[in-house]
Design an enzyme around this catalytic site. Sequence first.
Site, short mmCIF file in Angstrom:
data_model
loop_
_atom_site.label_atom_id
_atom_site.label_comp_id
_atom_site.label_asym_id
_atom_site.label_seq_id
_atom_site.Cartn_x
_atom_site.Cartn_y
_atom_site.Cartn_z
CB SER A 133 -0.91 0.01 1.23
OG SER A 133 -1.53 1.27 1.41
CD GLU A 135 -2.70 5.62 3.74
OE1 GLU A 135 -2.12 6.07 4.75
OE2 GLU A 135 -3.49 6.29 3.05
CE1 TYR A 159 -4.44 -1.64 4.80
CE2 TYR A 159 -3.31 0.40 4.26
CZ TYR A 159 -3.91 -0.77 3.87
OH TYR A 159 -3.96 -1.08 2.53
#
Length: 362
Positions: A133, A135, A159
């Site tokens: 990801s 992120e 996450y």
Amino acid sequence: MLTLVRMRRPVEPRTAIVTGATGQDGYFLIRRLLADGWTVHAPVRDIQAAEALFERHPGLRPVRRDLRDPGPLCALVGDVRPEEFYNLAGESSVGASFADPRATWESNAHIVVSLLDAVRLDSPETRFYQASSGEMFGSAPGASVVHDERSALNPQSPYAAAKAAAHLLCRSYRESYDVRIACGILFNHESRRRGSRFLTRKVIDHLVALHTGRAIGPLALGNLKVQRDWGFAPEYADGMITILRQTQVRGDDDIASNYRDYVLGTGRLHHVWELVDRAFALAGHTLTWELEGDDPVAWSAQFADTGMTAVVVDPSFIRPADPVAIAADPSRITAELGWQPGEGLDGFLRDMLDDALGQSAS
């Protein structure tokens, strides 16, 4: 002295295992694989739900498995010996990861080492795709917010931390054990299959409520000035397949050392308020915005025709340590594999609105 040699049968051609089959990405990926004539084994908790989702396609092989019990899931690798394995399972919501960081770690990081070992030991010719990801990169004051495959990891949520751990583990297995592993570093991507905990779904559901006269009060969101790179999910599913088959596309030898990780994104940043403004516009509503000052709670939007409040900020939705801006640089995958992003906001917003308004009318 006799030496026992462990005999392995070759991988099953045009056969894949896809975890996270009923999620947004799993849905589009599996539909693409089935359309191409592949057999797809889908470990799921609810077999009947998976069969209904894919209309009982003859190429789908749903099997009851649970991420919380990795043993049977890993045994499936040796039983099937798939040509490709796509690991898309786990928590996909940044916001939900703050609410339950332990569960996020278990589903996004801990399970990955078990899956990689299953491939290494029981099906080493399988190609393995890991859903990483954008992120993972986070952001820092004064640092670039545009990230490519060489950018430093700076996770700022449970996450993102779990995804970063799995990403680094995949790199280690690829380099240490010669497993053919590729990570797709995907930035935000949306569609009609997006779940209820996500920003885009919340916006679309509110617009449907407005359309049907069921809306009570304005749309309440978090930080309206956070910026993200948003794309259309079906295009990213195609990108996943391209990433896992990268050596074929480039014409390289199909060996672990020739596998690389790739960023998938549009390369375009949009504020949350811009996404909301465009969604409202596509639904026929023009907004005027109040975005002055540094206090997020003071920001809002009004309907241009009535002056009534349309959007407000709820302090409880402002996440701790949320990166201010994260954008992708997909130039490597475009140059090497030919994948290109589509139109961005309008593509997925129209997809979501058309689907939601159609369902509300039926």
